[in-house]
Design a protein around this motif. Structure first.
Motif, PDB file in Angstrom:
ATOM      1  N   CYS A 274      33.349 -67.011  83.523  1.00 27.59           N
ATOM      2  CA  CYS A 274      32.792 -66.834  82.187  1.00 27.59           C
ATOM      3  C   CYS A 274      32.688 -65.357  81.796  1.00 27.59           C
ATOM      4  O   CYS A 274      32.539 -64.476  82.644  1.00 27.59           O
ATOM      5  CB  CYS A 274      31.389 -67.446  82.100  1.00 27.59           C
ATOM      6  SG  CYS A 274      31.271 -69.138  82.736  1.00 27.59           S
TER       7      CYS A 274
ATOM      8  N   ARG B 267      34.244 -77.477  74.807  1.00 28.25           N
ATOM      9  CA  ARG B 267      35.226 -77.109  73.792  1.00 28.25           C
ATOM     10  C   ARG B 267      36.620 -77.383  74.325  1.00 28.25           C
ATOM     11  O   ARG B 267      36.816 -77.596  75.522  1.00 28.25           O
ATOM     12  CB  ARG B 267      35.062 -75.647  73.393  1.00 28.25           C
ATOM     13  CG  ARG B 267      33.759 -75.393  72.639  1.00 28.25           C
ATOM     14  CD  ARG B 267      33.643 -73.983  72.131  1.00 28.25           C
ATOM     15  NE  ARG B 267      32.473 -73.818  71.262  1.00 28.25           N
ATOM     16  CZ  ARG B 267      32.120 -72.662  70.718  1.00 28.25           C
ATOM     17  NH1 ARG B 267      32.840 -71.556  70.929  1.00 28.25           N
ATOM     18  NH2 ARG B 267      31.048 -72.594  69.932  1.00 28.25           N
TER      19      ARG B 267
ATOM     20  N   TYR C  78      31.075 -73.619  76.310  1.00 31.40           N
ATOM     21  CA  TYR C  78      30.305 -72.624  75.560  1.00 31.40           C
ATOM     22  C   TYR C  78      28.827 -72.862  75.857  1.00 31.40           C
ATOM     23  O   TYR C  78      28.363 -74.007  75.948  1.00 31.40           O
ATOM     24  CB  TYR C  78      30.564 -72.766  74.067  1.00 31.40           C
ATOM     25  CG  TYR C  78      29.660 -71.906  73.213  1.00 31.40           C
ATOM     26  CD1 TYR C  78      29.847 -70.526  73.119  1.00 31.40           C
ATOM     27  CD2 TYR C  78      28.600 -72.475  72.507  1.00 31.40           C
ATOM     28  CE1 TYR C  78      29.008 -69.739  72.338  1.00 31.40           C
ATOM     29  CE2 TYR C  78      27.762 -71.697  71.720  1.00 31.40           C
ATOM     30  CZ  TYR C  78      27.964 -70.330  71.640  1.00 31.40           C
ATOM     31  OH  TYR C  78      27.132 -69.554  70.872  1.00 31.40           O
TER      32      TYR C  78
ATOM     33  N   THR D 272      31.183 -67.891  77.344  1.00 31.80           N
ATOM     34  CA  THR D 272      32.416 -68.642  77.100  1.00 31.80           C
ATOM     35  C   THR D 272      33.120 -68.725  78.445  1.00 31.80           C
ATOM     36  O   THR D 272      33.352 -67.700  79.102  1.00 31.80           O
ATOM     37  CB  THR D 272      33.308 -67.962  76.056  1.00 31.80           C
ATOM     38  OG1 THR D 272      33.541 -66.599  76.433  1.00 31.80           O
ATOM     39  CG2 THR D 272      32.649 -67.998  74.691  1.00 31.80           C
TER      40      THR D 272
END
Length: 201
Positions: free
Chosen positions: A67, A175, A180, A198
């Motif tokens: 991430c 997503r 997210y 993210t």
């Protein structure tokens, strides 16, 4: 008025006549059933099962993720700059499927110490709410609940951070290209963005 001798004698006669019959009836009477057998045993409560709703929702979250974590300006106090750090999270089914465990780590940088922590996501079938509890290596703790809506859930939480009791709001979302995550804190002036993640595999 005293009872007449006739009544007393006839009473004695009746006892004499009835005793053999009573004794014989007792010999022929069926054995009494045990109380436990006579009374129907209460039905055992069914064992709880893991939530199918939780499993369906968390399926896309399982795995090892890399991430980019972006902290908002002022997230670490007034005047602290916006910054982005690398982080990882590993999410897997745990405790016989009743919970999903996430292990996360934010890498150490010159501006920020490394942070590790754990979170658990479960489900309350009565309230139809997902549950979350998070603890981290800086003494923080948060716990709360939220309704699953499509591919996302937003938890409203109560917790402790840096020695203060705070309310927080946390969003987890699947997503098309990954995950997210957003974390907000209300220290008394409304929810303020702390950070966003993210993630991709």
């Amino acid at each position: 008025m005293r009872a007449s001798p006739m009544i007393r004698v006839c009473g004695a006669c009746l006892l004499t006549l009835l005793l053999p019959a009573v004794a014989g009836a007792e010999d022929k009477a069926p054995a009494a059933k045990p109380a436990a057998a006579a009374a129907a045993a209460p039905a055992a409560s069914p064992m709880p099962k893991p939530s199918a709703d939780l499993e369906a929702f968390m399926k896309g979250f399982e795995g090892n993720w890399k991430c980019d974590t972006k902290f908002a300006a002022n997230a670490f106090g007034p005047g602290s700059p916006e910054m982005t750090v690398k982080s990882t999270v590993k999410i897997k089914k745990d405790l016989d499927g009743f919970w999903y465990r996430g292990d996360f780590e934010l890498k150490k940088t010159k501006a920020m110490p490394g942070i590790k922590g754990y979170f658990f996501v479960g489900y309350d079938p009565g309230a139809k709410q997902a549950l979350i509890t998070t603890i981290d290596g800086m003494g923080g703790l948060a716990t709360g609940s939220g309704a699953i809506s499509g591919d996302s859930v937003t938890f409203l939480e109560d917790g402790y951070m840096s020695g203060a009791k705070v309310k927080s709001r946390e969003t987890m979302e699947k997503r098309q290209k990954g995950l997210y995550h957003k974390f907000e804190v209300d220290a008394g002036t409304g929810f303020q963005l702390v950070g966003e993640d993210t993630c991709q595999k």
